[in-house]
Design a protein around this motif. Structure first.
Motif, PDB file in Angstrom:
ATOM      1  N   ARG A   1       0.850  -1.192   0.000  1.00 36.83           N
ATOM      2  CA  ARG A   1       0.000   0.000   0.000  1.00 36.83           C
ATOM      3  C   ARG A   1       0.885   1.241   0.000  1.00 36.83           C
ATOM      4  O   ARG A   1       1.864   1.321   0.756  1.00 36.83           O
ATOM      5  N   THR A   2       0.556   2.198  -0.837  1.00 35.82           N
ATOM      6  CA  THR A   2       1.278   3.464  -0.857  1.00 35.82           C
ATOM      7  C   THR A   2       0.279   4.618  -0.765  1.00 35.82           C
ATOM      8  O   THR A   2      -0.905   4.464  -1.050  1.00 35.82           O
ATOM      9  N   ALA A   3       0.773   5.774  -0.371  1.00 37.61           N
ATOM     10  CA  ALA A   3      -0.028   7.001  -0.338  1.00 37.61           C
ATOM     11  C   ALA A   3       0.820   8.120  -0.914  1.00 37.61           C
ATOM     12  O   ALA A   3       2.048   8.116  -0.782  1.00 37.61           O
ATOM     13  N   CYS A   4       0.171   9.064  -1.584  1.00 38.96           N
ATOM     14  CA  CYS A   4       0.900  10.176  -2.185  1.00 38.96           C
ATOM     15  C   CYS A   4       0.805  11.392  -1.271  1.00 38.96           C
ATOM     16  O   CYS A   4      -0.288  11.869  -0.948  1.00 38.96           O
ATOM     17  N   TRP A   5       1.966  11.866  -0.846  1.00 33.64           N
ATOM     18  CA  TRP A   5       2.006  13.056   0.011  1.00 33.64           C
ATOM     19  C   TRP A   5       2.797  14.130  -0.729  1.00 33.64           C
ATOM     20  O   TRP A   5       3.846  13.853  -1.338  1.00 33.64           O
ATOM     21  N   HIS A   6       2.330  15.406  -0.736  1.00 33.81           N
ATOM     22  CA  HIS A   6       1.161  15.699   0.073  1.00 33.81           C
ATOM     23  C   HIS A   6      -0.029  15.991  -0.826  1.00 33.81           C
ATOM     24  O   HIS A   6       0.125  16.380  -1.976  1.00 33.81           O
ATOM     25  N   LEU A   7      -1.222  15.843  -0.238  1.00 31.77           N
ATOM     26  CA  LEU A   7      -2.438  15.996  -1.003  1.00 31.77           C
ATOM     27  C   LEU A   7      -2.690  17.444  -1.395  1.00 31.77           C
ATOM     28  O   LEU A   7      -2.981  17.747  -2.552  1.00 31.77           O
ATOM     29  N   ALA A   8      -2.578  18.363  -0.417  1.00 32.75           N
ATOM     30  CA  ALA A   8      -2.931  19.762  -0.675  1.00 32.75           C
ATOM     31  C   ALA A   8      -2.429  20.621   0.483  1.00 32.75           C
ATOM     32  O   ALA A   8      -2.077  20.100   1.548  1.00 32.75           O
ATOM     33  N   PRO A   9      -2.398  21.954   0.300  1.00 29.37           N
ATOM     34  CA  PRO A   9      -2.099  22.833   1.441  1.00 29.37           C
ATOM     35  C   PRO A   9      -3.121  22.627   2.557  1.00 29.37           C
ATOM     36  O   PRO A   9      -4.269  22.268   2.307  1.00 29.37           O
ATOM     37  N   GLU A  10      -2.694  22.841   3.776  1.00 31.11           N
ATOM     38  CA  GLU A  10      -3.584  22.602   4.911  1.00 31.11           C
ATOM     39  C   GLU A  10      -4.719  23.611   4.967  1.00 31.11           C
ATOM     40  O   GLU A  10      -5.832  23.274   5.399  1.00 31.11           O
ATOM     41  N   ILE A  11      -4.465  24.843   4.569  1.00 29.68           N
ATOM     42  CA  ILE A  11      -5.493  25.880   4.602  1.00 29.68           C
ATOM     43  C   ILE A  11      -5.442  26.663   3.295  1.00 29.68           C
ATOM     44  O   ILE A  11      -4.392  26.735   2.647  1.00 29.68           O
ATOM     45  N   PRO A  12      -6.548  27.250   2.883  1.00 24.68           N
ATOM     46  CA  PRO A  12      -6.541  28.024   1.640  1.00 24.68           C
ATOM     47  C   PRO A  12      -5.787  29.341   1.791  1.00 24.68           C
ATOM     48  O   PRO A  12      -5.739  29.933   2.869  1.00 24.68           O
ATOM     49  N   GLY A  13      -5.187  29.775   0.687  1.00 26.32           N
ATOM     50  CA  GLY A  13      -4.549  31.085   0.632  1.00 26.32           C
ATOM     51  C   GLY A  13      -3.253  31.208   1.390  1.00 26.32           C
ATOM     52  O   GLY A  13      -2.767  32.329   1.619  1.00 26.32           O
ATOM     53  N   CYS A  14      -2.650  30.096   1.795  1.00 25.69           N
ATOM     54  CA  CYS A  14      -1.403  30.157   2.566  1.00 25.69           C
ATOM     55  C   CYS A  14      -0.214  30.062   1.617  1.00 25.69           C
ATOM     56  O   CYS A  14       0.020  29.010   1.015  1.00 25.69           O
ATOM     57  N   ARG A  15       0.534  31.143   1.468  1.00 28.76           N
ATOM     58  CA  ARG A  15       1.714  31.170   0.620  1.00 28.76           C
ATOM     59  C   ARG A  15       2.833  31.895   1.361  1.00 28.76           C
ATOM     60  O   ARG A  15       2.792  33.109   1.541  1.00 28.76           O
ATOM     61  N   ASP A  16       3.798  31.156   1.832  1.00 23.90           N
ATOM     62  CA  ASP A  16       4.938  31.743   2.536  1.00 23.90           C
ATOM     63  C   ASP A  16       6.207  31.276   1.828  1.00 23.90           C
ATOM     64  O   ASP A  16       6.661  30.154   2.019  1.00 23.90           O
ATOM     65  N   ARG A  17       6.754  32.121   0.986  1.00 18.03           N
ATOM     66  CA  ARG A  17       7.906  31.729   0.180  1.00 18.03           C
ATOM     67  C   ARG A  17       9.155  31.464   1.015  1.00 18.03           C
ATOM     68  O   ARG A  17      10.110  30.871   0.526  1.00 18.03           O
ATOM     69  N   LEU A  18       9.154  31.890   2.259  1.00 18.12           N
ATOM     70  CA  LEU A  18      10.314  31.672   3.115  1.00 18.12           C
ATOM     71  C   LEU A  18      10.170  30.433   3.992  1.00 18.12           C
ATOM     72  O   LEU A  18      11.053  30.140   4.798  1.00 18.12           O
ATOM     73  N   ASN A  19       9.095  29.690   3.824  1.00 15.61           N
ATOM     74  CA  ASN A  19       8.867  28.479   4.610  1.00 15.61           C
ATOM     75  C   ASN A  19       9.636  27.308   4.000  1.00 15.61           C
ATOM     76  O   ASN A  19       9.454  26.988   2.828  1.00 15.61           O
ATOM     77  N   MET A  20      10.483  26.688   4.800  1.00 16.43           N
ATOM     78  CA  MET A  20      11.339  25.621   4.278  1.00 16.43           C
ATOM     79  C   MET A  20      10.535  24.407   3.813  1.00 16.43           C
ATOM     80  O   MET A  20      10.828  23.819   2.768  1.00 16.43           O
ATOM     81  N   MET A  21       9.507  24.009   4.560  1.00 13.16           N
ATOM     82  CA  MET A  21       8.703  22.862   4.144  1.00 13.16           C
ATOM     83  C   MET A  21       7.966  23.159   2.839  1.00 13.16           C
ATOM     84  O   MET A  21       7.828  22.295   1.975  1.00 13.16           O
ATOM     85  N   GLY A  22       7.501  24.388   2.702  1.00 10.75           N
ATOM     86  CA  GLY A  22       6.864  24.765   1.448  1.00 10.75           C
ATOM     87  C   GLY A  22       7.837  24.714   0.292  1.00 10.75           C
ATOM     88  O   GLY A  22       7.476  24.316  -0.821  1.00 10.75           O
ATOM     89  N   PHE A  23       9.070  25.110   0.531  1.00 12.14           N
ATOM     90  CA  PHE A  23      10.100  25.056  -0.502  1.00 12.14           C
ATOM     91  C   PHE A  23      10.391  23.620  -0.919  1.00 12.14           C
ATOM     92  O   PHE A  23      10.557  23.313  -2.101  1.00 12.14           O
TER      93      PHE A  23
END
Length: 236
Positions: free
Chosen positions: A52-74
């Motif tokens: 069994r496999t799962a694809c991560w990640h599905l989507a942002p946790e909340i709408p409209g969240c864009r932080d270009r300095l966030n390492m996990m987002g990068f």
């Protein structure tokens, strides 16, 4: 992160494609790479015994969240399958269509086995056994993940014992194949499959061909290179 963005224009494209506001052509290439790796990594895992496999990640946790300095987002933000349209999680990125197509093709899978291709160490071939459906075969050739799609496609001659052949690439598009007549009734046919153009429109789930098959059919779905999409398959 601030230093990276300050030097963005000087960074290699393999890094810039994960950054906010990267050029559209790099974003499209990143999506194509993601599509291919969704296929190859899942098939390799299943062939190694993973069930069994799962694809991560599905989507942002909340709408409209864009932080270009966030390492996990990068690291992972550009690999999401879905995104918000307003407050609804309804926007599909191209890899979401590939994930849905792969899940449909692998539905009922009981076993994935790697096929020995002898003198082709660059070729990866797998047979997928599916309950109540004909087996599926997945093929790709090793290549550079980033630049491989820029080269010519690699034709593959493949024995095929069925009267028809159908192929899909990792984007859900048909792959051209040419069948040659078998020398005798008991001998398998041989089909040559050629790579389609790497850049194409992504179908919606209702347009995905070959996502299901009848018992007794065989098919192959995958990508010709890790960086140049291609697949061959058959159906009755």
């Amino acid at each position: 992160m601030r230093t990276l963005y300050a030097r963005m224009a000087q960074l290699p494209p393999q890094l810039r494609m994960f950054m906010e506001d990267c050029p559209p052509e790099l974003a499209a290439k990143r999506d194509r790479i993601n599509c291919r790796q969704i296929v190859t990594r899942n098939v390799l895992a299943l062939a190694a015994g993973v069930t069994r496999t799962a694809c991560w990640h599905l989507a942002p946790e909340i709408p409209g969240c864009r932080d270009r300095l966030n390492m996990m987002g990068f690291l992972f933000g550009k690999l999401a399958l879905l995104d918000y349209d307003g407050t609804g999680l309804t926007r599909r990125h191209p890899p979401a269509d590939t994930f849905a197509l792969l899940a449909a093709c692998l539905d009922g899978t009981s076993h994935v086995r790697r096929i020995d291709v002898g003198g082709r160490p660059d070729l990866y071939a797998f047979e997928v056994s599916r309950a109540g459906r004909g087996p599926l075969q997945v093929l790709w050739a090793a290549g550079d993940v980033f630049t491989g799609e820029d080269g010519p496609g690699v034709p593959v001659d493949w024995p095929w014992p069925h009267p028809t052949v159908h192929g899909l690439d990792a984007f859900g598009s048909r792959v051209p194949s040419n069948g040659t007549a078998a020398p005798c009734a008991s001998a398998p046919r041989s089909h040559r499959c050629s790579s389609p153009p790497a850049r194409r429109q992504y179908p919606g789930p209702e347009e995905m061909p070959g996502a299901s098959g009848d018992a007794g059919e065989r098919g192959r779905m995958g990508n010709q290179r890790e960086a140049a999409g291609h697949a061959c398959g058959s159906g009755g």
